[in-house]
Design a protein around this motif. Structure first.
Motif, mmCIF file in Angstrom:
data_model
loop_
_atom_site.group_PDB
_atom_site.id
_atom_site.type_symbol
_atom_site.label_atom_id
_atom_site.label_comp_id
_atom_site.label_asym_id
_atom_site.label_seq_id
_atom_site.Cartn_x
_atom_site.Cartn_y
_atom_site.Cartn_z
ATOM 1 N N ALA A 94 -4.568 -2.044 -2.177
ATOM 2 C CA ALA A 94 -3.957 -1.335 -1.056
ATOM 3 C C ALA A 94 -2.437 -1.377 -1.113
ATOM 4 O O ALA A 94 -1.770 -0.410 -0.741
ATOM 5 C CB ALA A 94 -4.457 -1.933 0.261
ATOM 6 N N GLU A 153 -0.401 1.483 -2.694
ATOM 7 C CA GLU A 153 -0.657 2.842 -2.242
ATOM 8 C C GLU A 153 0.379 3.370 -1.258
ATOM 9 O O GLU A 153 0.159 4.411 -0.642
ATOM 10 C CB GLU A 153 -2.053 2.921 -1.618
ATOM 11 N N ASP A 154 1.493 2.662 -1.081
ATOM 12 C CA ASP A 154 2.548 3.171 -0.210
ATOM 13 C C ASP A 154 3.428 4.160 -0.959
ATOM 14 O O ASP A 154 3.414 4.248 -2.195
ATOM 15 C CB ASP A 154 3.403 2.014 0.319
ATOM 16 N N TYR A 184 -1.342 8.252 1.018
ATOM 17 C CA TYR A 184 -0.563 7.014 0.995
ATOM 18 C C TYR A 184 -0.982 6.114 2.162
ATOM 19 O O TYR A 184 -1.280 6.599 3.257
ATOM 20 C CB TYR A 184 0.930 7.309 1.114
ATOM 21 N N ARG A 185 -0.949 4.839 1.920
ATOM 22 C CA ARG A 185 -1.318 3.878 2.960
ATOM 23 C C ARG A 185 -0.376 3.943 4.155
ATOM 24 O O ARG A 185 -0.814 3.815 5.309
ATOM 25 C CB ARG A 185 -1.330 2.455 2.391
ATOM 26 N N LEU A 208 -6.422 3.572 4.764
ATOM 27 C CA LEU A 208 -6.524 3.372 3.314
ATOM 28 C C LEU A 208 -6.392 1.896 2.967
ATOM 29 O O LEU A 208 -6.963 1.428 1.982
ATOM 30 C CB LEU A 208 -5.433 4.152 2.578
ATOM 31 N N GLY A 209 -5.648 1.147 3.784
ATOM 32 C CA GLY A 209 -5.354 -0.238 3.472
ATOM 33 C C GLY A 209 -6.281 -1.243 4.096
ATOM 34 O O GLY A 209 -6.224 -2.426 3.726
ATOM 35 N N ASN A 216 -14.141 4.319 0.524
ATOM 36 C CA ASN A 216 -12.891 3.577 0.370
ATOM 37 C C ASN A 216 -13.144 2.065 0.303
ATOM 38 O O ASN A 216 -13.813 1.498 1.170
ATOM 39 C CB ASN A 216 -11.974 3.883 1.559
ATOM 40 N N PRO A 265 -10.546 -0.893 -0.067
ATOM 41 C CA PRO A 265 -9.197 -1.427 -0.288
ATOM 42 C C PRO A 265 -9.271 -2.885 -0.737
ATOM 43 O O PRO A 265 -10.006 -3.699 -0.163
ATOM 44 C CB PRO A 265 -8.555 -1.306 1.098
#
Length: 498
Positions: free
Chosen positions: A107, A110-111, A174-175, A181-182, A210, A212
């Motif tokens: 995770a 993923e930013d 994106y997280r 997502l995270g 998903n 993470p």
């Protein structure tokens, strides 16, 4: 407009386009002096197909199909030698256009901006490509959103980036834009909405499952600890392996002799939630116990034997005996995590007379901005080892014993003082009445003279999650060699008591 699928054909043929050079989402490379900046949460880019690697070209997806591929990051190779994890994505490719595939990604990578600590040698974006099947398309009205499987919208309709010259849209997630997502484990959906010049809408969708993963921890090999360095001739604190004093539901984390330890290093600025456990720890134990009575004090007395005849008895010290036993090891195993710098206990398995072996919900805090990688130690401790307890009544042994005898000798031993009594050694009868005028106090000791353990291999289980809401995932993919230790032997030597 028709998309140009030339690069897609190459990707499908080679199976090597899921990870791209380690440029940041806006094109900067980490360490190049150009930091990535925030964008709207989507990128326009090239297609990312998936294929069999057979070298045969495959037909491009039909317009309206969201497609792409991403590498399974459970297969990452991770190097910690620079003081931060460096990921090389080496897992198999996951086809994002087929069914609802399970996607495992770290995770914290993923930013839209690089993590404070940690990097990847090539980006592995979670993104879909799509061309529209809508005629007379109003490009400016194209939007995307993200929702959970229960319909909860976690990113509402958001303008998509402009398509490339061939009408290809790329939507990258994106997280920091789509927070689940995270931390959300489960099915998620991405929808892309196309609008024609008459205002008619068409929505195309793709699903993925998903998963993470928490930022990686450096987990050094499981190793033997204090117990294996202790011996009876040196009067080591072996009693702590026998001790049951804190099996009282209040302070079990304090009990036991450290038998195994593992160093865990937190390199990233991300908190990590852990679940720690171990398989059954088994083995065999043998010991020789030594039992004797020691005269420890002699004092003057004035006891009237008429009124207290028992106090005037002359009691023998009794015979010295030994007893040897061997069999399966019986012991209690406890785990706790300590801060290596301070020794403070960070987390431990539950207290109680019958404790669970597992530590659940242990959180290692994020590494501070100006902090070196933070070191923790997992301790697996043995206590309540009845198999090497010389006291057959299994009393709560609290430490190594030291007794000074009436002869001035000091006797040190691992065991317990199980009885004490006085013997009248001198009497007199002034005026015809009998008195005890001197007595000796004896202690009966049960001492460990010889001891050996043969312990079977030990297997740890370490799972991590970004936080308590995400599912736990095994770290075995990058730490397998560190999570077990071969069979071990411990010989306590000869205390020399017999």
């Amino acid at each position: 407009m028709k998309p140009n699928f030339a690069r897609l054909f190459v990707c499908l043929a080679l199976g090597a386009c899921a990870a791209e050079p380690a440029t940041h989402p806006n094109g900067s490379q980490k360490g190049s002096g150009s930091a990535g900046s925030a964008d709207d949460g989507s990128d326009t880019g090239v297609s990312q197909g998936s294929g069999s690697g057979s070298g045969m070209e495959m037909a491009p997806p039909a317009p309206g199909t969201l497609y792409g591929s991403v590498l399974d990051e459970r297969g990452d190779q991770i190097d910690f030698s620079t003081g931060e994890p460096v990921h090389t994505h080496a897992g198999p490719s996951i086809d994002l256009a087929t069914g609802c595939p399970a996607v495992y990604k770290y995770a914290y990578l993923e930013d839209q901006t690089d993590p404070q600590f940690g990097r990847q040698t090539a980006i592995n974006p979670l993104q879909w490509n799509v061309t529209s099947q809508v005629g007379s398309l109003d490009d400016s009205a194209t939007q995307y959103r993200v929702r959970l499987d229960d319909g909860t919208v976690v990113l509402d309709w958001t303008a998509a980036a402009a398509p490339d010259d061939n009408g290809l849209y790329t939507v990258r997630l994106y997280r920091n834009v789509v927070a689940p997502l995270g931390d959300h484990t489960g099915k998620m959906w991405v929808d892309v909405k196309f609008v024609d010049t008459q205002g008619n809408e068409t929505v195309d969708s793709a699903c993925w499952e998903n998963h993470p993963m928490a930022a990686p921890l450096e987990v050094q090999p499981l190793a033997t600890s204090d117990l294996f360095t202790w011996n009876l001739p040196s009067h080591s604190p072996i009693s702590s392996a026998i001790d049951t004093a804190s099996l009282d539901a209040t302070a079990e984390e304090q009990v036991g002799a450290s038998a195994y330890q593992q160093t865990i290093v937190q390199h990233t600025a991300e908190p990590v939630t852990l679940h720690l456990d171990h398989g059954a720890i088994t083995g065999t134990a043998s010991m020789t116990a030594y039992y004797t009575n020691l005269a420890v004090s002699e004092t003057a007395a004035s006891i009237d034997c008429t009124t207290d005849p028992s106090a005037c008895l002359l009691r023998s010290g009794g015979a010295t005996t030994t007893a040897s036993t061997a069999g399966a090891l019986t012991a209690t195993w406890n785990m706790h995590v300590v801060d290596a710098a301070t020794g403070a206990i960070v987390c431990h398995n539950p207290d109680g007379a019958a404790p669970s072996s597992a530590i659940s919900g242990c959180v290692l805090p994020a590494r501070g901005a100006n902090e070196a990688p933070h070191v923790y130690r997992l301790i697996v401790a043995m206590s309540g080892a009845q198999s090497i307890d010389p006291d057959t009544t299994f009393t709560k042994t609290v430490g190594e014993q030291n007794l000074t005898t009436t002869a001035g000798a000091t006797v040190s031993f691992t065991g317990a003082i199980t009885d004490a009594w006085a013997s009248c050694v001198e009497k007199e009868s002034p005026n015809g009445d009998m008195y005890c005028i001197a007595k000796v106090v004896y202690n009966h000791i049960a001492a460990l003279d010889l001891s050996q353990l043969q312990l079977a291999p030990v297997q740890l289980s370490v799972q991590t999650a970004p936080d308590s809401t995400a599912s736990l995932e095994s770290i075995a993919s990058y730490a397998t060699p560190s999570l077990s230790i071969a069979a071990q032997s411990w010989d306590a030597g000869d205390a020399g008591l017999d």
